[in-house]
Write a protein that holds these residues in place. Sequence first.
Motif, PDB file in Angstrom:
ATOM      1  N   UNK A  54      39.171  34.458  59.419  1.00 38.43           N
ATOM      2  CA  UNK A  54      38.907  35.791  60.282  1.00 38.43           C
ATOM      3  C   UNK A  54      40.085  36.583  60.745  1.00 38.43           C
ATOM      4  N   UNK A  55      41.152  36.081  61.102  1.00 39.47           N
ATOM      5  CA  UNK A  55      42.362  36.826  61.282  1.00 39.47           C
ATOM      6  C   UNK A  55      42.927  37.504  60.003  1.00 39.47           C
ATOM      7  N   UNK A  56      42.883  36.732  58.948  1.00 40.21           N
ATOM      8  CA  UNK A  56      43.086  37.266  57.578  1.00 40.21           C
ATOM      9  C   UNK A  56      42.488  38.384  56.998  1.00 40.21           C
ATOM     10  N   UNK A  57      41.240  38.051  57.450  1.00 38.16           N
ATOM     11  CA  UNK A  57      40.168  39.378  57.280  1.00 38.16           C
ATOM     12  C   UNK A  57      40.692  40.761  58.005  1.00 38.16           C
ATOM     13  N   UNK A  58      40.821  40.290  59.156  1.00 37.70           N
ATOM     14  CA  UNK A  58      41.257  41.460  60.324  1.00 37.70           C
ATOM     15  C   UNK A  58      42.462  42.033  59.567  1.00 37.70           C
ATOM     16  N   UNK A  59      43.560  41.357  59.175  1.00 36.89           N
ATOM     17  CA  UNK A  59      44.715  42.137  58.686  1.00 36.89           C
ATOM     18  C   UNK A  59      44.557  42.847  57.543  1.00 36.89           C
ATOM     19  N   UNK A  60      43.561  42.744  56.720  1.00 40.29           N
ATOM     20  CA  UNK A  60      43.135  43.635  55.657  1.00 40.29           C
ATOM     21  C   UNK A  60      42.912  45.271  56.268  1.00 40.29           C
ATOM     22  N   UNK A  61      42.471  45.063  57.469  1.00 43.12           N
ATOM     23  CA  UNK A  61      42.174  46.535  57.951  1.00 43.12           C
ATOM     24  C   UNK A  61      43.472  47.154  58.530  1.00 43.12           C
ATOM     25  N   UNK A  62      44.564  46.421  58.490  1.00 44.39           N
ATOM     26  CA  UNK A  62      45.850  46.907  59.045  1.00 44.39           C
ATOM     27  C   UNK A  62      46.133  46.162  60.452  1.00 44.39           C
ATOM     28  N   UNK A  63      47.493  46.179  60.888  1.00 46.41           N
ATOM     29  CA  UNK A  63      47.924  45.562  61.832  1.00 46.41           C
ATOM     30  C   UNK A  63      47.452  46.097  63.278  1.00 46.41           C
ATOM     31  N   UNK A  64      47.466  47.332  63.362  1.00 40.79           N
ATOM     32  CA  UNK A  64      46.829  48.098  64.638  1.00 40.79           C
ATOM     33  C   UNK A  64      45.462  47.684  64.770  1.00 40.79           C
ATOM     34  N   UNK A  65      44.615  47.913  63.698  1.00 42.08           N
ATOM     35  CA  UNK A  65      43.203  47.561  63.933  1.00 42.08           C
ATOM     36  C   UNK A  65      43.047  45.809  64.397  1.00 42.08           C
ATOM     37  N   UNK A  66      43.803  44.943  63.674  1.00 40.71           N
ATOM     38  CA  UNK A  66      43.853  43.617  64.115  1.00 40.71           C
ATOM     39  C   UNK A  66      44.139  43.329  65.368  1.00 40.71           C
ATOM     40  N   UNK A  67      45.233  44.119  66.001  1.00 37.91           N
ATOM     41  CA  UNK A  67      45.421  44.128  67.387  1.00 37.91           C
ATOM     42  C   UNK A  67      44.173  44.407  68.248  1.00 37.91           C
ATOM     43  N   UNK A  68      43.515  45.471  67.891  1.00 35.82           N
ATOM     44  CA  UNK A  68      42.530  46.305  68.646  1.00 35.82           C
ATOM     45  C   UNK A  68      41.361  45.209  68.374  1.00 35.82           C
ATOM     46  N   UNK A  69      41.434  44.381  67.601  1.00 33.38           N
ATOM     47  CA  UNK A  69      40.087  43.350  67.607  1.00 33.38           C
ATOM     48  C   UNK A  69      40.488  41.997  68.514  1.00 33.38           C
ATOM     49  N   UNK A  70      41.629  42.046  69.111  1.00 38.92           N
ATOM     50  CA  UNK A  70      42.035  40.908  70.189  1.00 38.92           C
ATOM     51  C   UNK A  70      42.989  39.997  69.524  1.00 38.92           C
TER      52      UNK A  70
END
Length: 315
Positions: free
Chosen positions: A195-211
């Motif tokens: 899940x975190x690796x998929x979130x990183x595909x969106x970018x670091x800022x977006x991954x942080x916004x996802x928690x």
Amino acid sequence: MFCFALLSLRSGAVDLAWSEFFALIAGRDVGDPLLQTVLFDLRLPRVLFAIIVGGALALSGAVMQALFRNPLAEPTLIGISSGASLGAVTALLFGFGSLLFMSLAGFTGAVIATFAVYLVGRRVPGLAGLLLAGIAINAFALSLVSLLITFVADAQFRSFAFWSLGSLTHASWSSLAWLMPWSVLLSLWLCARWRILNALLLGEREAQHLGFALDRVRRELIIAICLLVGPLVAVTGGIAFIGLVMPHVLRLWLGADHRLLLPMSWIGGATALLLADGLARLMVMPAELPVGVITSLVGGPFFLWLLLSQTARTR
């Protein structure tokens, strides 16, 4: 992978007929105790070791490529493999040649190299600093390995040189008993981080916004890769291109969803190393080539072909 494992178990300098092979698997006596020793004490642990090493390298490469958002990232790139090799060679030179000490030395070397990459790379903004520092630390660690190997006795030099090119000759039931449970558990833990690796595909800022707490996640993932790759490299030496090519090929085929990419990278890496080890044992029988030579000879040109074909498609 299962078919390659069967072929690798049957083939080698001591040839097994299919009837003898299946008889031994079924537990029947074939009249020659040497065949049983070759199959169960030499080939079977080597095949299992190739599976866990190839799977671990490819899985680590897939995780690092997502973590650094760079398709060229792999354990070698930030010094994990070279640091583990340096730790293992240092332990051997000082007389600590047991599997436990070599594994601990490999992990320690991987952690030190990774920490050095982090200290140097954080001075440059972004991920480019870590990658550039990793290239420098990797080259420095490998040069130290080459330097230390020159101080061993002549009788040991060939063994050291063979190991440094990547070899599965040290595979045994004792090494599997120590490394296999550890490797399987860490591999499962890394696969669960999809899940975190998929979130990183969106970018670091977006991954942080996802928690996701990215600093903590990076530390956990890199330490887990050190724990996974370090002890294995301490036993096998450097095996190149498995962690780089297999995730890249599978990503082109399956897409970037890490829920599927991570386990398939493990399976693909295990299959690739099984095939490479089989070729290493069969090409110059009764001797054998270092398996790292086979992976480099095949992986290098294949990866160049992938890059050139991608460049041609983007024009």
